[in-house]
Design a protein around this motif. Sequence first.
Motif, PDB file in Angstrom:
ATOM      1  N   ALA A  14       0.834  -1.206   0.000  1.00  0.00           N
ATOM      2  CA  ALA A  14       0.000   0.000   0.000  1.00  0.00           C
ATOM      3  C   ALA A  14       0.871   1.260   0.000  1.00  0.00           C
ATOM      4  O   ALA A  14       0.565   2.229  -0.709  1.00  0.00           O
ATOM      5  N   ALA A  33      -5.863   4.264   2.315  1.00  0.00           N
ATOM      6  CA  ALA A  33      -5.182   3.276   1.473  1.00  0.00           C
ATOM      7  C   ALA A  33      -4.289   2.367   2.320  1.00  0.00           C
ATOM      8  O   ALA A  33      -4.242   1.153   2.097  1.00  0.00           O
ATOM      9  N   GLY A  37      -4.605  -1.621   2.755  1.00  0.00           N
ATOM     10  CA  GLY A  37      -3.497  -2.552   2.529  1.00  0.00           C
ATOM     11  C   GLY A  37      -3.321  -3.523   3.683  1.00  0.00           C
ATOM     12  O   GLY A  37      -3.067  -4.710   3.476  1.00  0.00           O
ATOM     13  N   THR A  98      -4.370  -0.383  -4.560  1.00  0.00           N
ATOM     14  CA  THR A  98      -3.954  -0.752  -3.205  1.00  0.00           C
ATOM     15  C   THR A  98      -4.592  -2.072  -2.805  1.00  0.00           C
ATOM     16  O   THR A  98      -3.909  -2.983  -2.326  1.00  0.00           O
TER      17      THR A  98
END
Length: 167
Positions: A14, A33, A37, A98
């Motif tokens: 990510a 994000a 991740g 991501t």
Amino acid sequence: MLQKTHTLAGLLTAECVVAYYHQPFLTWEAGAALLLGCLAGPMADIDKKGSTMAKVFLPLSWALQLLRVKHRTVTHSLLFILALFAILSPLPDLFLWTAVLSYASHAFIDMFNDQGVALLWPWNKKIGFLPKFLAVDTGSFAEGVIRLALGAAVIVYPFVGGGLGIG
């Protein structure tokens, strides 16, 4: 590999995506994000009864159990990753890539284990990177070294690779 190893791999992935999109790390979008991740990295283990992801997403895990999905098959395959990409394609690119790449990091990391993964499922041949005598056993000292390296990379990368822009 253990869930914490997959979480770190997903987080590092990510971070790379955030940097690729020139998104400053100290923004809400980057934070979302990075969290994505962390969740997507270990998600493929939803097919393993008793795993953290199976407990968090219990109804999905039960459905996979009812379908008799074996560990490291469907959920670790390129076909599943492509399906995930198709399902998530309406998302903004930052979140799409991501989620997909962090999820894919799971199969990549598991290919260092002697069990390998059925990457080309429905062909059930499991693929690994290393011969059995060099493979990384789940929970072993070698996995601990990999996890330590991933943790160090997660800490260092935003400073040297991604830039910590504020906005």
